[in-house]
Design a protein around this motif. Structure first.
Motif, mmCIF file in Angstrom:
data_model
loop_
_atom_site.group_PDB
_atom_site.id
_atom_site.type_symbol
_atom_site.label_atom_id
_atom_site.label_comp_id
_atom_site.label_asym_id
_atom_site.label_seq_id
_atom_site.Cartn_x
_atom_site.Cartn_y
_atom_site.Cartn_z
ATOM 1 N N ALA A 77 62.954 66.260 45.964
ATOM 2 C CA ALA A 77 62.067 66.299 47.137
ATOM 3 C C ALA A 77 60.796 67.077 46.805
ATOM 4 O O ALA A 77 59.687 66.634 47.092
ATOM 5 C CB ALA A 77 62.807 66.931 48.312
ATOM 6 N N ARG A 78 60.962 68.244 46.161
ATOM 7 C CA ARG A 78 59.797 69.087 45.836
ATOM 8 C C ARG A 78 58.795 68.336 44.964
ATOM 9 O O ARG A 78 57.592 68.397 45.173
ATOM 10 C CB ARG A 78 60.272 70.363 45.118
ATOM 11 N N LEU A 79 59.313 67.585 44.007
ATOM 12 C CA LEU A 79 58.434 66.877 43.066
ATOM 13 C C LEU A 79 58.043 65.484 43.562
ATOM 14 O O LEU A 79 57.333 64.758 42.883
ATOM 15 C CB LEU A 79 59.138 66.733 41.705
ATOM 16 N N ASP A 80 58.524 65.119 44.755
ATOM 17 C CA ASP A 80 58.308 63.768 45.313
ATOM 18 C C ASP A 80 58.593 62.683 44.273
ATOM 19 O O ASP A 80 57.747 61.829 43.976
ATOM 20 C CB ASP A 80 56.883 63.614 45.869
ATOM 21 N N LEU A 81 59.797 62.714 43.730
ATOM 22 C CA LEU A 81 60.125 61.747 42.669
ATOM 23 C C LEU A 81 60.055 60.292 43.140
ATOM 24 O O LEU A 81 59.577 59.438 42.385
ATOM 25 C CB LEU A 81 61.495 62.056 42.068
ATOM 26 N N PRO A 82 60.499 59.974 44.373
ATOM 27 C CA PRO A 82 60.353 58.567 44.781
ATOM 28 C C PRO A 82 58.882 58.121 44.777
ATOM 29 O O PRO A 82 58.549 57.046 44.280
ATOM 30 C CB PRO A 82 60.943 58.541 46.205
ATOM 31 N N GLY A 83 58.010 58.993 45.275
ATOM 32 C CA GLY A 83 56.575 58.669 45.303
ATOM 33 C C GLY A 83 56.034 58.490 43.890
ATOM 34 O O GLY A 83 55.249 57.566 43.616
ATOM 35 N N ARG A 84 56.446 59.382 42.996
ATOM 36 C CA ARG A 84 55.977 59.276 41.605
ATOM 37 C C ARG A 84 56.495 57.991 40.957
ATOM 38 O O ARG A 84 55.780 57.344 40.188
ATOM 39 C CB ARG A 84 56.444 60.487 40.795
ATOM 40 N N ALA A 85 57.760 57.639 41.261
ATOM 41 C CA ALA A 85 58.317 56.414 40.663
ATOM 42 C C ALA A 85 57.555 55.187 41.160
ATOM 43 O O ALA A 85 57.283 54.256 40.377
ATOM 44 C CB ALA A 85 59.798 56.288 41.002
ATOM 45 N N ARG B 121 58.774 42.525 35.298
ATOM 46 C CA ARG B 121 59.155 42.667 36.710
ATOM 47 C C ARG B 121 59.874 43.997 36.910
ATOM 48 O O ARG B 121 60.283 44.654 35.932
ATOM 49 C CB ARG B 121 60.052 41.512 37.144
ATOM 50 N N GLY B 122 60.059 44.358 38.158
ATOM 51 C CA GLY B 122 60.791 45.590 38.433
ATOM 52 C C GLY B 122 60.437 46.131 39.796
ATOM 53 O O GLY B 122 59.686 45.518 40.566
ATOM 54 N N LEU B 123 61.005 47.290 40.088
ATOM 55 C CA LEU B 123 60.743 47.992 41.340
ATOM 56 C C LEU B 123 60.716 49.475 40.987
ATOM 57 O O LEU B 123 61.674 49.992 40.416
ATOM 58 C CB LEU B 123 61.864 47.675 42.342
ATOM 59 N N GLY B 124 59.594 50.149 41.313
ATOM 60 C CA GLY B 124 59.450 51.544 40.902
ATOM 61 C C GLY B 124 59.528 51.641 39.389
ATOM 62 O O GLY B 124 58.955 50.817 38.669
ATOM 63 N N LEU B 125 60.291 52.614 38.914
ATOM 64 C CA LEU B 125 60.419 52.794 37.462
ATOM 65 C C LEU B 125 61.704 52.180 36.911
ATOM 66 O O LEU B 125 62.287 52.699 35.960
ATOM 67 C CB LEU B 125 60.303 54.274 37.101
ATOM 68 N N LEU B 126 62.145 51.106 37.522
ATOM 69 C CA LEU B 126 63.190 50.257 36.930
ATOM 70 C C LEU B 126 62.464 48.978 36.530
ATOM 71 O O LEU B 126 62.190 48.096 37.344
ATOM 72 C CB LEU B 126 64.294 49.981 37.960
#
Ligand SMILES: Cc1ncc(COP(=O)(O)O)c(C=O)c1O
Length: 394
Positions: free
Chosen positions: A291-299, A322-327
């Motif tokens: 949460a602190r690093l906002d990992l979803p936002g960064r991904a 293709r992909g979604l976020g960092l997948l």
């Protein structure tokens, strides 16, 4: 000096095809080998290292908890476990949780709970799906190479084409305990599910009295640009399987349990290590760091950047990115394996997904500069003559 690669080869089971590299240390999205060589890590602990290597908050929580209490099975109460359960339920919107130690265990528990809850026995899964390697989870996994050495598997499983709602409609009957799906098929080639299919599956399960199991073992904890990939579509599973990055890389899995599952009878399932205080401490620290690093936002942001840059590579070998976020998957017109080893030579560790897809699963803290190094290496290896890389005639 002792050759530890040879020592490991001599004693390991043989079930892994190991790469010729000895990894000794990691920080963020970087890894170092025993010769001091640096790699950009797009293996990301096979999805367990979303937070990045060497996170100080997780390390401190682990060290402090190791001194306080490591073992405390779930037949006893524990404050950390209570806090973690509360946090996981808050994050997923599901009211209860069963804690375990891996993804396959979360899937296994989902099948058992679905059977007990519905008093039905059949499970419908998707072609190209991957759900783990224990006998139940393997029965839902599609890849023949994983299944065939272990036949016969658990009866009552069937597979339908992914993203084909009509096929699913035909497969789900009044004997179906559950449908299990990934939101993005990771191992199966990085195939995102369509919202129509996923939400259609949810409606179908509700209509026919089956439960919807969503397997977010690979897509959970920020990987796809949301904390959970379900949130892209407003998908509400009855059972949600998570693991991998849940505890900052420490082994842990969890099955989140929705209202439609009902109350489970006591003693029907359990795990010695499930919910142990060490993993709970690591998980609480990891979740607050995410949460602190906002990992979803960064991904979300870095994933869009990586996909756009990979698409710029002018190679006739590339069929799709293709992909979604960092997948992220890059499908080739050729086998992926030789390119993975060529990438390693250029300081990039990546995965495959099936035979011909390069899969990038970096820690979500990866920087643009590091992603640029990945893209440059991919461009370079795709530009080299195939024969030289693959060591096989064209
Ligand atoms: C979607 C999915 N489900 C289940 C599993 C199995 O998880 P584990 O290896 O922790 O047992 C994996 C592992 O890659 C996975 O990607």
């Amino acid at each position: 000096m002792m050759d530890y690669s040879a020592l490991e080869e001599a004693h390991s089971s043989g079930v892994y095809a190991k790469r010729p590299v000895m990894i000794v240390r990691g920080e963020g999205a970087l890894l170092w080998d025993d010769k001091g060589r640096e790699y950009v890590d797009c293996i990301g602990g096979q999805g367990a290292a979303n937070l990045g290597h060497g996170n100080p908050a997780v390390a401190a929580a682990l060290a402090a908890q190791a001194r306080e209490l490591i073992s405390c099975p779930e037949i006893l109460h524990n404050e950390l476990r209570a806090k973690l359960m509360d946090r996981l339920c808050e994050l997923t919107g599901l009211p209860r949780v069963y804690l375990c130690n891996s993804g396959t265990e979360a899937v296994e528990a989902a099948f058992k709970f679905a059977r007990v809850s519905t008093r039905r026995t059949e499970i419908v899964a998707a072609m190209r799906g991957f759900h783990g390697r224990t006998m139940g989870a393997l029965s839902a996994t599609w890849n023949k190479a994983y299944r065939e050495p272990f036949l016969p598997l658990v009866p009552g499983f069937r597979h339908v084409p992914y993203n084909n709602l009509e096929a699913l409609r035909q497969a789900v009957t009044d004997q179906t305990a559950a449908v299990i799906l990934e939101v993005v098929q990771g191992e199966g080639g990085v195939h995102p599910g369509s919202p129509e299919f996923l939400l259609g599956a949810q409606a179908l399960c509700q209509e026919r009295g089956a439960l919807l199991i969503v397997d977010e073992v690979q897509t959970g904890f920020g990987r796809t640009g949301k904390m959970f990939a379900c949130q892209h579509h407003g998908l509400q599973p009855d059972l949600l399987c998570v693991a991998k990055s849940i505890a900052g890389g420490v082994p842990m899995g969890a099955l989140l349990i929705g209202e439609r599952v009902g109350v489970l009878p006591g003693h029907i399932h359990g795990s010695t290590f499930g919910g142990n205080p060490l993993a709970c401490a690591a998980s609480l620290a990891a979740l607050s760091e995410m949460a602190r690093l906002d990992l979803p936002g960064r991904a979300a942001e870095s994933g869009a950047y990586l996909i756009a840059r990979l698409r710029e590579i002018p190679s006739p070998l590339v069929r799709d990115v293709r992909g979604l976020g960092l997948l992220v998957g890059m499908e080739l017109r050729s086998k992926a394996a030789p390119y993975l080893s060529a990438l390693m030579d250029r300081g990039v560790l990546a995965l495959n997904a099936g035979l011909n897809v390069l899969r990038f699963l970096p820690p979500l803290v990866i920087t643009h500069e590091q992603l640029d190094r990945v893209v440059e290496a991919v461009g370079a290896v795709l530009a080299e003559p195939v024969r030289e890389l693959a060591g096989v005639p064209e």
